[in-house]
Design an enzyme around this catalytic site. Structure first.
Site, PDB file in Angstrom:
ATOM      1  N   GLN A 184     -15.011 -10.774  16.759  1.00  0.00           N
ATOM      2  CA  GLN A 184     -13.644 -10.867  16.247  1.00  0.00           C
ATOM      3  C   GLN A 184     -13.536 -10.170  14.896  1.00  0.00           C
ATOM      4  O   GLN A 184     -14.383 -10.356  14.020  1.00  0.00           O
ATOM      5  CB  GLN A 184     -13.233 -12.338  16.117  1.00  0.00           C
ATOM      6  N   CYS A 226      -5.445 -12.734  23.942  1.00  0.00           N
ATOM      7  CA  CYS A 226      -4.957 -11.859  22.872  1.00  0.00           C
ATOM      8  C   CYS A 226      -3.688 -11.115  23.308  1.00  0.00           C
ATOM      9  O   CYS A 226      -3.172 -10.293  22.555  1.00  0.00           O
ATOM     10  CB  CYS A 226      -6.037 -10.871  22.448  1.00  0.00           C
ATOM     11  N   TYR A 252     -16.051 -14.311  30.645  1.00  0.00           N
ATOM     12  CA  TYR A 252     -15.695 -13.227  29.719  1.00  0.00           C
ATOM     13  C   TYR A 252     -16.218 -13.615  28.330  1.00  0.00           C
ATOM     14  O   TYR A 252     -15.472 -13.688  27.352  1.00  0.00           O
ATOM     15  CB  TYR A 252     -14.183 -12.980  29.689  1.00  0.00           C
ATOM     16  N   CYS A 272      -0.066  -1.134   9.994  1.00  0.00           N
ATOM     17  CA  CYS A 272       0.758  -2.309   9.688  1.00  0.00           C
ATOM     18  C   CYS A 272       2.177  -2.141  10.206  1.00  0.00           C
ATOM     19  O   CYS A 272       2.681  -1.022  10.308  1.00  0.00           O
ATOM     20  CB  CYS A 272       0.832  -2.532   8.177  1.00  0.00           C
ATOM     21  N   CYS A 301       2.087   4.614   8.099  1.00  0.00           N
ATOM     22  CA  CYS A 301       0.800   4.304   8.723  1.00  0.00           C
ATOM     23  C   CYS A 301       0.982   3.403   9.942  1.00  0.00           C
ATOM     24  O   CYS A 301       1.814   2.495   9.950  1.00  0.00           O
ATOM     25  CB  CYS A 301      -0.104   3.623   7.697  1.00  0.00           C
ATOM     26  N   CYS A 313       0.843  -1.196   0.000  1.00  0.00           N
ATOM     27  CA  CYS A 313       0.000   0.000   0.000  1.00  0.00           C
ATOM     28  C   CYS A 313       0.882   1.250   0.000  1.00  0.00           C
ATOM     29  O   CYS A 313       2.069   1.186   0.297  1.00  0.00           O
ATOM     30  CB  CYS A 313      -0.976   0.013   1.180  1.00  0.00           C
ATOM     31  N   ASP A 325     -11.753 -16.314  28.327  1.00  0.00           N
ATOM     32  CA  ASP A 325     -11.387 -15.462  27.181  1.00  0.00           C
ATOM     33  C   ASP A 325     -11.425 -14.002  27.644  1.00  0.00           C
ATOM     34  O   ASP A 325     -12.253 -13.212  27.192  1.00  0.00           O
ATOM     35  CB  ASP A 325     -12.359 -15.699  26.024  1.00  0.00           C
ATOM     36  N   GLU A 359     -20.404 -11.970  31.275  1.00  0.00           N
ATOM     37  CA  GLU A 359     -19.794 -10.860  30.544  1.00  0.00           C
ATOM     38  C   GLU A 359     -20.217  -9.547  31.195  1.00  0.00           C
ATOM     39  O   GLU A 359     -21.380  -9.366  31.548  1.00  0.00           O
ATOM     40  CB  GLU A 359     -20.222 -10.888  29.077  1.00  0.00           C
TER      41      GLU A 359
END
Length: 470
Positions: A304, A426, A333, A83, A80, A74, A399, A354
């Site tokens: 997601q 994550c 969660y 990425c 940017c 790109c 999670d 949650e």
């Protein structure tokens, strides 16, 4: 070594997340320099010391890394902030991330465990189903831009007119919106002065159904539209929004609009949220499909961001969870209940907890839509709700958000004494921290697998199976 000093060195390795380690020979010390690739020779400025460790700001890449085997895809890379690793092959990116996670977990895990490496995202490009683009300018008092922030900048916004993380439909929408408001000389919201109109563009696109939800987020400062007889500019605003909606509807898209929304947000914080939502066209939700189930998604629903990658992640988690027939499963969660619903068909009961009430409401609607009657979703903090649960779990799925699990909640989770837990993370550093008390509480790490949900970025998901040592 002192603050403000400009130095050169080679990035020896990159630690999670995106922390390049540079050893400065003449100083005999290491410096953390972000936004680099292993093997690059870089020039950087020492800008701070954190707990005695030096950190530097990347100024220039003096020599490419041997890992940089392809050209950027790109026009705004590497400026940017979206990425990091476009010039690396996808295989090299995954290998680097897997090594980062394994190094972190090796420090935290007692004894041996099976590390199953990393699974790829099914799509290397155009995998994101949600983007929050910002209005602004690329430089002070420059022309209106709409896109992503420059690396390390809170203010400068680069027009993401050819971003490869998103579907072409999203790019067409972004370019149309930017051109429409540039032609009409509409102001963007300036965060320091708290003045102006245009704030964000939210675009969500389902991979399976092709449905698109687009929301223009503005301030309520309609006085920027001059000449309204009522004095507040509302009439001009509605005309402007109507024209914007019509321009979008004329776009030649592969997918189709489920809804076009206007969201008014007067929060001082630079976040995408709603004080008031107006449906200009269609409805304020759309549907996505995941592993044979259908999920209703609203503008702010958690889901997601890589739909096809999520199928890989949840298939991996499901294989780790194992047999659920006639068992009670706790999904702590639980978000919008995706994992809960995937595990529920043969389970006796699934209980999801949650803290975000909107997510719980969405989970209930999705379960009902999918005909799943054995799912119960509870709104509240896991730390507090866990004491009120009357069911006794056979399996626990964890999670949590990026910061992991509250230490007191871990103790309560351990007390259930289930045979196995599956922890989806994550942020591997949070997982590593939480594994320490879980192991002290009688659990053994059996195996770990990474799933790359975010190609070209530093993000990685990790699935960990723990078994209770009798």
């Amino acid at each position: 070594m002192k603050k403000g000093q400009v130095l050169e060195g080679t990035i020896e390795k990159v630690e999670f997340p995106n922390k390049g380690v540079v050893t400065v020979a003449e100083e005999g010390k290491s410096v953390i320099v972000k936004n680099g690739i292993p093997g690059q020779k870089v020039k950087f400025c020492v800008n701070k010391f954190k707990r005695g460790n030096a950190e530097g700001r990347l100024l220039e890449v003096l020599e490419k890394s041997p890992l940089e085997t392809r050209k950027p895809v790109c026009s705004i890379f590497p400026a940017c902030g979206g990425c990091m690793y476009q010039t690396m092959s996808y295989e090299a990116q995954m290998e680097m991330k897997a090594e980062q996670v394994k190094n972190i977990l090796d420090e935290a895990v007692d004894g041996e465990y099976l590390f199953e490496g990393v699974k790829a995202s099914p799509k290397e490009f155009a995998y994101r189903n949600k983007m929050e683009f910002s209005f602004g300018d690329e430089y002070k008092d420059g022309p209106l831009t709409l896109g992503l922030h420059k690396k390390g900048s809170t203010y400068d916004v680069l027009a993401a007119s050819d971003c490869k993380l998103v579907h072409d439909d999203m790019t067409k929408i972004l370019n149309c919106v930017l051109e429409y408001f540039k032609q009409r000389n509409v102001s963007y919201y300036k965060k320091m002065q708290h003045t102006g109109y245009l704030r964000h563009l939210l675009v969500r696109r389902a991979v399976k159904t092709g449905e698109i939800l687009t929301a223009l987020v503005t301030s309520g400062q309609t006085e920027v539209f001059a000449g309204d007889t009522q004095g507040d500019g509302r009439a001009q605003e509605q005309e402007l929004l109507k024209g914007w909606m019509e321009a979008l509807k004329e776009l030649p898209l592969e997918g189709s609009f489920a809804g076009i929304l206007h969201i008014r947000n007067d929060s001082l914080a630079d976040v995408v949220q709603s004080d008031e939502t107006q449906v200009l066209y269609g409805k304020d939700y759309f549907y996505e499909e995941l592993l044979g189930l259908t999920f209703r998604i609203s503008p702010f629903s958690f889901f997601q961001t890589n739909s096809l990658g999520a199928e890989v992640l949840y298939e991996t988690a499901r294989s780790y969870i194992g047999e659920t027939k006639d068992k009670v499963v706790f999904d702590l969660y639980s978000g919008t209940g995706t994992i809960a619903q995937i595990t529920s068909p043969v389970a006796d009961k699934v209980v999801g907890v949650e803290i975000v009430e909107e997510a719980v409401e969405a989970a209930r609607k999705n379960a009902a839509f999918n005909g799943l009657e054995n799912c119960e979703f509870i709104a509240g903090d896991v730390l507090k709700v866990i004491d009120e649960l009357t069911d006794r779990p056979d399996i626990i799925i964890l999670d949590p958000p990026r910061d992991g699990i509250h230490p007191k909640a871990i103790g309560k989770i351990i007390e259930f004494g289930v045979d196995r837990m599956v922890y989806i993370s994550c942020k591997p550093t949070s997982l590593a921290r939480d594994l320490v008390p879980l192991q002290e509480g009688g659990y053994k790490v059996e195996k770990v697998c990474c799933v790359d949900m975010f190609p070209f970025t530093s993000g990685i998901e990790t699935v960990c199976l723990l078994s209770h040592v009798k």
